[in-house]
Design an enzyme around this catalytic site. Structure first.
Site, PDB file in Angstrom:
ATOM      1  N   HIS A 308       0.844  -1.189   0.000  1.00 28.34           N
ATOM      2  CA  HIS A 308       0.000   0.000   0.000  1.00 28.34           C
ATOM      3  C   HIS A 308       0.878   1.236   0.000  1.00 28.34           C
ATOM      4  O   HIS A 308       1.932   1.250   0.618  1.00 28.34           O
ATOM      5  CB  HIS A 308      -0.916   0.021   1.233  1.00 28.34           C
ATOM      6  CG  HIS A 308      -2.066   0.953   1.065  1.00 28.34           C
ATOM      7  ND1 HIS A 308      -1.989   2.276   1.382  1.00 28.34           N
ATOM      8  CD2 HIS A 308      -3.296   0.740   0.563  1.00 28.34           C
ATOM      9  CE1 HIS A 308      -3.150   2.840   1.083  1.00 28.34           C
ATOM     10  NE2 HIS A 308      -3.955   1.942   0.586  1.00 28.34           N
ATOM     11  N   ASP A 366      -7.889  -5.713   0.147  1.00 28.77           N
ATOM     12  CA  ASP A 366      -8.355  -6.595  -0.920  1.00 28.77           C
ATOM     13  C   ASP A 366      -7.923  -8.047  -0.737  1.00 28.77           C
ATOM     14  O   ASP A 366      -8.342  -8.920  -1.488  1.00 28.77           O
ATOM     15  CB  ASP A 366      -7.824  -6.098  -2.283  1.00 28.77           C
ATOM     16  CG  ASP A 366      -8.403  -4.741  -2.635  1.00 28.77           C
ATOM     17  OD1 ASP A 366      -9.610  -4.569  -2.438  1.00 28.77           O
ATOM     18  OD2 ASP A 366      -7.654  -3.863  -3.091  1.00 28.77           O
TER      19      ASP A 366
HETATM   20  N1  CMC Z   1       4.327  -7.613  -4.644  1.00 23.93           N
HETATM   21  C1  CMC Z   1       5.655  -7.546  -4.804  1.00 23.93           C
HETATM   22  N2  CMC Z   1       6.388  -6.435  -4.711  1.00 23.93           N
HETATM   23  C2  CMC Z   1       5.718  -5.296  -4.452  1.00 23.93           C
HETATM   24  C3  CMC Z   1       4.327  -5.273  -4.259  1.00 23.93           C
HETATM   25  C4  CMC Z   1       3.624  -6.492  -4.362  1.00 23.93           C
HETATM   26  N3  CMC Z   1       2.294  -6.542  -4.206  1.00 23.93           N
HETATM   27  N4  CMC Z   1       3.932  -4.021  -4.012  1.00 23.93           N
HETATM   28  C5  CMC Z   1       5.024  -3.251  -4.050  1.00 23.93           C
HETATM   29  N5  CMC Z   1       6.110  -4.027  -4.308  1.00 23.93           N
HETATM   30  C6  CMC Z   1       7.502  -3.575  -4.376  1.00 23.93           C
HETATM   31  C7  CMC Z   1       7.774  -2.822  -5.681  1.00 23.93           C
HETATM   32  O1  CMC Z   1       8.245  -3.689  -6.678  1.00 23.93           O
HETATM   33  C8  CMC Z   1       8.803  -1.826  -5.239  1.00 23.93           C
HETATM   34  O2  CMC Z   1      10.038  -2.468  -5.190  1.00 23.93           O
HETATM   35  P1  CMC Z   1      11.411  -1.637  -5.550  1.00 23.93           P
HETATM   36  O3  CMC Z   1      11.505  -0.544  -4.531  1.00 23.93           O
HETATM   37  O4  CMC Z   1      12.481  -2.668  -5.438  1.00 23.93           O
HETATM   38  O5  CMC Z   1      11.209  -1.121  -6.949  1.00 23.93           O
HETATM   39  C9  CMC Z   1       8.406  -1.472  -3.813  1.00 23.93           C
HETATM   40  O6  CMC Z   1       7.687  -2.618  -3.327  1.00 23.93           O
HETATM   41  C10 CMC Z   1       7.520  -0.253  -3.698  1.00 23.93           C
HETATM   42  O7  CMC Z   1       6.437  -0.399  -4.606  1.00 23.93           O
HETATM   43  P2  CMC Z   1       5.753   0.815  -5.376  1.00 23.93           P
HETATM   44  O8  CMC Z   1       5.039   0.274  -6.562  1.00 23.93           O
HETATM   45  O9  CMC Z   1       6.765   1.898  -5.606  1.00 23.93           O
HETATM   46  O10 CMC Z   1       4.722   1.313  -4.273  1.00 23.93           O
HETATM   47  P3  CMC Z   1       3.454   2.188  -4.537  1.00 23.93           P
HETATM   48  O11 CMC Z   1       3.163   2.890  -3.271  1.00 23.93           O
HETATM   49  O12 CMC Z   1       3.627   3.036  -5.751  1.00 23.93           O
HETATM   50  O13 CMC Z   1       2.299   1.115  -4.885  1.00 23.93           O
HETATM   51  C11 CMC Z   1       0.556  -0.463  -4.664  1.00 23.93           C
HETATM   52  C12 CMC Z   1       1.344   0.664  -3.980  1.00 23.93           C
HETATM   53  C13 CMC Z   1      -0.665  -0.797  -3.804  1.00 23.93           C
HETATM   54  C14 CMC Z   1       0.050   0.010  -6.036  1.00 23.93           C
HETATM   55  C15 CMC Z   1       1.465  -1.695  -4.829  1.00 23.93           C
HETATM   56  O14 CMC Z   1       1.868  -2.144  -3.553  1.00 23.93           O
HETATM   57  C16 CMC Z   1       0.785  -2.829  -5.604  1.00 23.93           C
HETATM   58  O15 CMC Z   1       0.847  -2.833  -6.837  1.00 23.93           O
HETATM   59  N6  CMC Z   1       0.146  -3.820  -4.893  1.00 23.93           N
HETATM   60  C17 CMC Z   1      -0.592  -4.880  -5.549  1.00 23.93           C
HETATM   61  C18 CMC Z   1      -1.969  -4.373  -5.973  1.00 23.93           C
HETATM   62  C19 CMC Z   1      -2.904  -4.177  -4.782  1.00 23.93           C
HETATM   63  O16 CMC Z   1      -3.045  -5.046  -3.925  1.00 23.93           O
HETATM   64  N7  CMC Z   1      -3.602  -3.026  -4.792  1.00 23.93           N
HETATM   65  C20 CMC Z   1      -4.608  -2.691  -3.768  1.00 23.93           C
HETATM   66  C21 CMC Z   1      -4.186  -1.544  -2.906  1.00 23.93           C
HETATM   67  S1  CMC Z   1      -5.235  -1.321  -1.458  1.00 23.93           S
HETATM   68  C22 CMC Z   1      -6.835  -1.012  -2.049  1.00 23.93           C
HETATM   69  C23 CMC Z   1      -6.973   0.047  -3.073  1.00 23.93           C
HETATM   70  O17 CMC Z   1      -6.201   1.015  -3.152  1.00 23.93           O
HETATM   71  O18 CMC Z   1      -7.907  -0.034  -3.835  1.00 23.93           O
END
Ligand code: CMC
Length: 431
Positions: A308, A366
């Site tokens: 998140h 989720d």
């Molecule tokens: N699995 C594996 N690695 C992950 C994941 C994951 N689910 N989420 C983040 N990372 C890693 C990502 O690869 C990155 O690594 P590095 O720093 O080495 O490049 C690091 O963690 C930070 O990730 P980010 O994408 O920069 O973080 P963000 O804040 O931009 O994204 C997120 C947040 C929710 C989009 C992301 O965690 C994600 O894609 N999660 C899976 C989808 C998900 O479950 N979404 C629902 C969110 S909660 C409900 C809602 O908002 O609707």
């Protein structure tokens, strides 16, 4: 607007600029950079808004380090266990918990707006049966502006109020109709003798041919899912609604924009993607393979329902959702649900893995919601529509707050341009 409590100094090319600092009631201090471009001829750069407050708000607060979520100051776990969805709607919309009389009036108002214009049935019938219910919802909610002309004037406070109640009241009807249409069953009209969640379950699962009695345990679980999704501060879909509304667009168009944004798998679409992932994993012995993929830098694969932007400790909604999943499956007599076992084991293994610990990745809302929704009988394609209907009150509360703000300006981000500088057009035969 908050009071200035301090001044930050920014030096660019030897010249120093004063930036007002605001101290919010909770959360980190905020630097006001609004005059920076005019004074210093620089933009700030923050793709993804990781450090940018785009508005001030009094509705919802998240402390990502503590795993805290407050609606108007009330913790989400208290609201999920002691309140119910329509009361939370009132709280989000009007700022305070209602008295008994206020709640009764509000509930009756919402209940009396649950039907949709009869001609909208024809609108549904224009979609293909195999359309995703989210596609249908984006279209139908946007089309509400073509059916409810008397509540599209955003400068009229009464019309804003009518639009708000209409959207909250009709969203379950629209989501249920999108579902019924997709499975080829007749639409089921709302029943105003049922409460909000029970009515939704009835519209989704009743058929005209036989009596359908809503299980009160499932209705309570449904209501809790709605409550847990009601609002979540300035997330992507809420910011989309605010940006759309900043141009003066009508409320139905703005909420349709929010639904479109929510659909993506990084946001609300994650509940569908998560259950599909858990099914693909299938058995606990395959978990290491999927964890390895999620950790592989060369593989875009991510564990859905994990991570998140704001929560860096735990998602308090996931904690309640996990308890709810246990309770619902237990009460329905589903013992040892294999998908729930995979989910729990995946959570255990991921949390024990340094990759997830270092990046502060935890199960989000989720992760467990799909298990409950599937146990209730919903197909995966209906998970995100359920999220959309529940989040509608959050979008509307934020939309109303924005419109009441005397400082409202159209949202218009700037950019860091890296394209070509001016060059002369070349005729096609000379390229
Ligand atoms: N699995 C594996 N690695 C992950 C994941 C994951 N689910 N989420 C983040 N990372 C890693 C990502 O690869 C990155 O690594 P590095 O720093 O080495 O490049 C690091 O963690 C930070 O990730 P980010 O994408 O920069 O973080 P963000 O804040 O931009 O994204 C997120 C947040 C929710 C989009 C992301 O965690 C994600 O894609 N999660 C899976 C989808 C998900 O479950 N979404 C629902 C969110 S909660 C409900 C809602 O908002 O609707």
């Amino acid at each position: 607007m908050a009071e200035t409590t301090d001044t930050a100094k920014l030096t660019i090319k030897g010249k120093t600029y004063d930036l007002p600092v605001y101290s919010p009631t909770a959360g980190p201090d905020v630097l006001d950079i609004r005059k920076l471009y005019a004074q210093a001829d620089v933009f700030t750069y923050d793709p993804g808004f990781t450090s940018t407050a785009a508005c001030d708000s009094t509705i919802t607060f998240i402390d990502g380090d503590k795993g805290e979520l407050l609606h108007r100051g009330y913790p989400i776990d208290q609201l999920a266990s002691q309140s119910h969805y329509l009361e939370v709607c009132y709280l989000l919309l009007y700022g305070e918990l209602p008295s008994a009389a206020e709640l009764e009036k509000f509930e009756s108002l919402v209940t009396n707006h649950t039907m949709i214009h009869e001609q909208m049935h024809n609108f549904f019938r224009g979609f293909r049966r195999d359309a995703h219910p989210m596609a249908t919802m984006v279209g139908v909610v946007g089309a509400m502006s073509a059916f409810y002309h008397d509540s599209t004037d955003i400068n009229d406070e009464h019309q804003r109020e009518v639009a708000s109640i209409r959207l909250i009241a009709k969203m379950p009807t629209i989501a249920a109709m999108a579902y019924k249409y997709s499975i080829g069953q007749p639409f089921v009209y709302p029943r105003n003798d049922l409460d909000y969640a029970a009515n939704f379950l009835h519209m989704c699962f009743a058929v005209p041919a036989e009596q359908y009695n809503v299980n009160p345990i499932l209705a309570r679980a449904m209501d809790r899912i709605f409550t847990l999704h009601a609002d979540h501060e300035q997330n992507a879909s809420t910011s989309t609604v605010r940006l759309a509304s900043s141009s003066g667009a009508n409320p139905f168009a703005c909420i349709a924009a929010g639904i479109a944004c929510l659909w993506g798998p990084a946001h609300g679409g994650a509940n569908q993607a998560c259950l599909e992932m858990l099914k693909e994993i299938g058995t606990p012995d395959r978990i290491p393979e999927f964890i390895a993929r999620a950790k592989d830098k060369n593989d875009p694969y991510r564990l859905m329902g994990f991570g998140h932007r704001v929560y860096k400790n735990f998602d308090p909604r996931a904690t309640v959702m996990k308890q709810s999943a246990d309770e619902v499956l237990d009460l329905m007599g589903v013992e040892n649900n294999p998908i729930l076992q995979v989910a729990k084991e995946l959570e255990r293994q991921a949390l024990a893995d340094p990759y997830f610990a270092e990046k502060k990745l935890f199960p989000n809302v989720d992760f467990y919601s799909g298990i409950i929704l599937e146990a209730m009988g919903f197909p995966t394609s209906m998970f995100t529509p359920v999220f959309a209907l529940a989040r509608t009150v959050g979008w509307i509360s934020q939309w109303k707050e924005q419109l009441a703000d005397p400082q409202l300006k159209i949202g218009r981000p700037r950019q860091l341009y890296l394209g070509s500088t001016p060059r002369d057009y070349v005729d096609i035969e000379n390229r």
